[in-house]
Design a protein around this motif. Structure first.
Motif, PDB file in Angstrom:
ATOM      1  N   GLU A   1       0.900  -1.581   0.205  1.00 29.12           N
ATOM      2  CA  GLU A   1      -0.167  -0.119   0.036  1.00 29.12           C
ATOM      3  C   GLU A   1       0.899   1.247  -0.380  1.00 29.12           C
ATOM      4  O   GLU A   1       1.672   1.328   1.063  1.00 29.12           O
ATOM      5  CB  GLU A   1      -1.198   0.166   1.109  1.00 29.12           C
ATOM      6  CG  GLU A   1      -1.979  -0.952   0.966  1.00 29.12           C
ATOM      7  CD  GLU A   1      -2.373  -1.116   2.255  1.00 29.12           C
ATOM      8  OE1 GLU A   1      -2.777   0.208   2.696  1.00 29.12           O
ATOM      9  OE2 GLU A   1      -2.891  -2.644   2.965  1.00 29.12           O
ATOM     10  N   ILE A   2       0.610   2.021  -0.932  1.00 28.96           N
ATOM     11  CA  ILE A   2       1.941   3.237  -0.882  1.00 28.96           C
ATOM     12  C   ILE A   2       0.990   4.656  -0.042  1.00 28.96           C
ATOM     13  O   ILE A   2      -0.219   5.325  -0.819  1.00 28.96           O
ATOM     14  CB  ILE A   2       1.956   3.387  -2.675  1.00 28.96           C
ATOM     15  CG1 ILE A   2       2.391   2.412  -3.222  1.00 28.96           C
ATOM     16  CG2 ILE A   2       3.192   4.687  -2.946  1.00 28.96           C
ATOM     17  CD1 ILE A   2       3.578   2.210  -2.488  1.00 28.96           C
ATOM     18  N   VAL A   3       1.982   5.404   0.613  1.00 23.94           N
ATOM     19  CA  VAL A   3       1.227   6.107   1.089  1.00 23.94           C
ATOM     20  C   VAL A   3       2.427   7.657   1.261  1.00 23.94           C
ATOM     21  O   VAL A   3       3.559   7.490   1.406  1.00 23.94           O
ATOM     22  CB  VAL A   3       1.724   5.990   2.242  1.00 23.94           C
ATOM     23  CG1 VAL A   3       0.454   7.422   3.049  1.00 23.94           C
ATOM     24  CG2 VAL A   3       0.554   4.931   3.301  1.00 23.94           C
ATOM     25  N   GLU A   4       1.413   8.650  -0.260  1.00 18.48           N
ATOM     26  CA  GLU A   4       2.516   9.201  -0.145  1.00 18.48           C
ATOM     27  C   GLU A   4       2.467  10.067   0.837  1.00 18.48           C
ATOM     28  O   GLU A   4       1.495  10.948   1.162  1.00 18.48           O
ATOM     29  CB  GLU A   4       2.133  10.324  -1.488  1.00 18.48           C
ATOM     30  CG  GLU A   4       2.007   9.681  -2.869  1.00 18.48           C
ATOM     31  CD  GLU A   4       3.251   9.262  -4.142  1.00 18.48           C
ATOM     32  OE1 GLU A   4       3.983  10.295  -3.041  1.00 18.48           O
ATOM     33  OE2 GLU A   4       3.679   8.082  -4.088  1.00 18.48           O
ATOM     34  N   ILE A   5       3.693  11.085   1.124  1.00 23.04           N
ATOM     35  CA  ILE A   5       4.373  11.408   2.966  1.00 23.04           C
ATOM     36  C   ILE A   5       4.143  12.719   2.164  1.00 23.04           C
ATOM     37  O   ILE A   5       5.950  13.137   1.741  1.00 23.04           O
ATOM     38  CB  ILE A   5       4.917  11.278   2.902  1.00 23.04           C
ATOM     39  CG1 ILE A   5       4.510   9.367   4.147  1.00 23.04           C
ATOM     40  CG2 ILE A   5       5.662  12.008   4.386  1.00 23.04           C
ATOM     41  CD1 ILE A   5       4.926   8.526   4.953  1.00 23.04           C
ATOM     42  N   ASP A   6       4.285  14.308   2.233  1.00 24.59           N
ATOM     43  CA  ASP A   6       4.917  15.490   2.287  1.00 24.59           C
ATOM     44  C   ASP A   6       5.459  15.562   3.762  1.00 24.59           C
ATOM     45  O   ASP A   6       5.237  16.105   4.486  1.00 24.59           O
ATOM     46  CB  ASP A   6       3.764  16.139   1.930  1.00 24.59           C
ATOM     47  CG  ASP A   6       4.080  17.932   2.015  1.00 24.59           C
ATOM     48  OD1 ASP A   6       4.750  18.388   1.419  1.00 24.59           O
ATOM     49  OD2 ASP A   6       3.100  19.008   1.778  1.00 24.59           O
TER      50      ASP A   6
END
Length: 488
Positions: free
Chosen positions: A294-299
Motif C-alpha cells: 500500500e503506497i502512502v505519499e508523504i509530504d
C-alpha cells in the motif's frame, strides 16, 4: 588494447559476483586474492583494498555460519594482524595487535578476514573539498561501474570491493551516509543498523551518538547473514547495552518476506529533480505496489537546523572521541591527540594536504562549548527521531519510509572535491541512530542508484525483510561493473 588490458578485462568478465538480489557465490579466499591482484592492484587499479592479511585462514569449524567466507574490513576498524590507519599517514604503522569486538565475532563465526579496504581519510572528517575514497595511505578508490567516477564514501573501498567481486562481503562504517552512499553508487546492498546493535570498540571514532559499523554485500540476505555475526552487546561500549536483546538471526523470514499489505511511506520531495532518478523511483514504487504494498505519499520537508546542529555535535564528539582513541593506542604513535594530528598534517603537507585541507580538524579542536553541544544534540536528535522518522511513520501509519538513497556517481575531482546531489533522506536515520538499508533499484546511464528503506529504532529485522521483498519485486535491470571509464 594491449595484453595487460586484455587480461584484466577478461578477469572482470569472468567475475562470478552475483548481481544484487541473486545468491552470491562463495569462492575461496585465494580466488579473491588473485582477483585483487588482477583488477585492484593492476588493470583498472581500483585501489579499493589497502592491505592484505598476512595469514588467510578461518579459525572456526566448517559448520560455522560464515565458514570460509572472505570478508574485507574498512581500515578504521582494528584487526590484530594489520595496521589500522583510517587512511592517514599518521597511523600508517598503527599495529595495535587487537581485534575490534565486531572482528572477533566475525572470526568466531568462521569468516576469513581477507584484508582492509581504503576509505575517505579519517572517514571524510578532516577538511573541505575532499574527494570521496581518497586517503594519504591508499590513494583514490575508483568506482568499478565507471572508473573515472566517484565510489562515494567514506566506506568507498568496501562498496567498490563488493561491486568488483573482491570479497564475499565487506564491513563499512557510517556516521552519516558512509555506508549507504557508497552502496548506492557502487550498485550493492548497504545496511546501517540501529546505533548500538554493533560494537564500536577499537573503531576510529567520529561520533559516539551516530557511529556504527554495518554490512556491505551483493544482496540483502548476505547483509542479514553478516549482521547476525556482527551484532551483540559489548561491555566496553555502553551504547550496545540492549544489543543482545535485539541481536536475532536477521536472515530468518527473509525468504518468505512479502510486500502484501505493507504500508510504504514515499518521501517524494526527497527524490531530487534528476529525471533519470525520478523515473527509477517511480518504477520502484510501481514494483512495490504491484507486489501488494500500500503506497502512502508523504509530504515532508526537513527543518534545516537539524543539519546545522548535527555539525555542532559531530565536531564536539570527534574532538573528545579521537583524543581518547589516540591516548589509548599501544606503541608510540606520532600523535596522541587532535592537536598532534593537526601538527602531523602540517609537517607532511605535501603528502597529506595537497588536495584539500584540515579545516574540519581545526573546527573540532575549537569545539569546546559543552552547553552549545548539548543543545545541538537535543535539537538534532529530536528533529530526526521523535519529530522525524517516528512522527512520519506514526502519523501516516506506515511500516517503512522510502526515498532514493542518493544520485548517480559524479566524476572524480581531486582538485575541486566531491559534487554531491541533494537526493535522499538518509540523514534522518543517521542523526536519529535508526536503521537504514540501501538496495539497488536500477541505473541511470549505466550508473547505479539505490533505494533507501528506513524505520524506527531496533526495527532492523523488519527493514531487512521489506528490503528483501522489494529486491525480489524489482523489475529494473542491473548490469555488472564495466571496469572502464564512463564515457567509453
Amino acid at each position: 588494447m594491449n595484453r595487460s588490458q586484455g587480461k584484466w578485462l577478461a578477469v572482470g568478465a569472468a567475475i562470478a559476483i552475483a548481481l544484487p538480489g541473486a545468491a552470491a557465490a562463495q569462492e575461496s579466499p585465494q580466488t579473491y586474492l588473485e582477483r585483487i591482484e588482477a583488477i585492484d592492484d593492476a588493470g583498472p587499479r581500483l585501489d579499493a583494498v589497502i592491505a592484505i592479511a598476512p595469514e588467510i585462514a578461518s579459525e572456526a569449524p566448517a559448520s560455522a555460519p560464515l565458514a570460509g567466507r572472505a570478508v574485507l574490513v574498512k581500515d578504521n576498524i582494528e584487526t590484530r594482524d594489520m595496521a589500522t590507519t583510517a587512511g592517514s599517514l599518521a597511523l600508517k604503522d598503527n599495529m595495535t595487535g587487537r581485534d575490534a569486538p565486531l572482528v572477533a565475532r566475525l572470526r568466531k563465526a568462521g569468516a576469513v578476514i581477507l584484508g582492509k579496504t581504503n576509505l575517505s581519510e579519517w572517514a571524510n572528517f578532516r577538511g573541505d573539498r575532499s574527494s570521496s575514497g581518497w586517503s594519504g595511505v591508499g590513494g583514490q578508490t575508483r568506482n568499478p561501474h565507471a572508473i573515472d567516477r566517484s565510489p562515494c564514501g567514506s566506506s568507498a573501498g568496501s562498496g567498490a570491493a563488493v561491486a568488483a567481486g573482491l570479497a564475499w562481503a565487506a564491513v563499512g562504517t557510517e556516521t552519516n551516509g558512509s555506508i549507504t552512499c557508497p552502496a548506492s553508487v557502487n550498485g550493492v546492498v548497504g545496511f546501517k543498523p540501529t546505533v548500538g546493535l554493533v560494537s564500536r570498540t577499537y573503531v576510529v571514532p567520529i561520533s559516539a551518538t551516530q557511529d556504527t559499523a554495518g554490512p556491505m554485500t551483493a544482496n540483502v540476505h548476505d547483509a542479514a547473514l553478516l549482521l547476525t555475526a556482527m551484532a551483540g552487546s559489548d561491555p566496553a561500549d555502553a551504547a550496545t547495552a540492549e544489543a543482545d536483546r535485539h541481536a536475532v538471526d536477521f536472515t530468518k523470514g527473509l525468504a518468505e518476506a512479502t510486500l502484501k499489505g505493507v504500508r510504504i511511506g514515499v518521501l517524494r520531495k526527497q527524490a531530487g529533480k534528476l529525471p533519470g532518478v525520478l523515473a527509477l523511483f517511480d518504477r520502484a514504487v510501481a514494483d512495490m505496489k504491484r507486489a501488494g504494498a500500500e503506497i502512502v505519499e508523504i509530504d515532508y520537508e526537513p527543518d534545516e537546523t537539524m543539519w546545522r546542529d548535527e555539525n555542532t555535535l559531530l565536531l564536539y564528539e570527534f574532538r573528545e572521541g579521537i583524543d581518547a582513541y589516540l591516548a589509548d593506542l599501544p606503541g608510540v604513535p606520532p600523535a596522541r591527540d587532535l592537536a598532534g594530528l593537526i601538527a602531523f598534517d602540517n609537517a607532511h603537507a605535501d603528502e597529506e594536504l595537497r588536495w584539500y585541507g584540515q579545516e574540519t580538524f581545526e573546527e573540532a579542536f575549537a569545539a569546546t562549548d559543552t552547553e552549545a553541544y548539548r543543545k545541538a544534540l537535543e535539537n538534532a536528535q529530536r528533529l530526526a527521531g521523535p519529530e522525524g522518522i517516528d512522527r512520519l511513520m506514526t502519523a501516516n501509519r506506515v511500516d517503512v519510509l522510502v526515498a532514493p538513497t542518493t544520485g548517480p556517481a559524479w566524476p572524480i575531482d581531486l582538485v575541486n572535491g566531491d559534487h554531491f546531489m541533494r537526493v535522499g533522506a538518509g540523514s534522518l536515520a543517521a542523526i536519529s541512530g535508526y536503521p537504514h538499508l540501501s538496495v539497488p533499484m536500477g541505473q541511470v546511464e549505466r550508473l547505479p542508484v539505490g533505494l533507501s528503506f528506513m524505520a524506527g529504532k531496533w526495527q532492523d529485522a523488519k527493514v531487512l525483510r521489506i528490503g528483501a521483498a522489494y529486491e525480489r519485486a524489482r523489475t529494473a535491470p542491473l548490469s555488472p561493473p564495466s571496469f572502464q571509464d564512463w564515457h567509453q
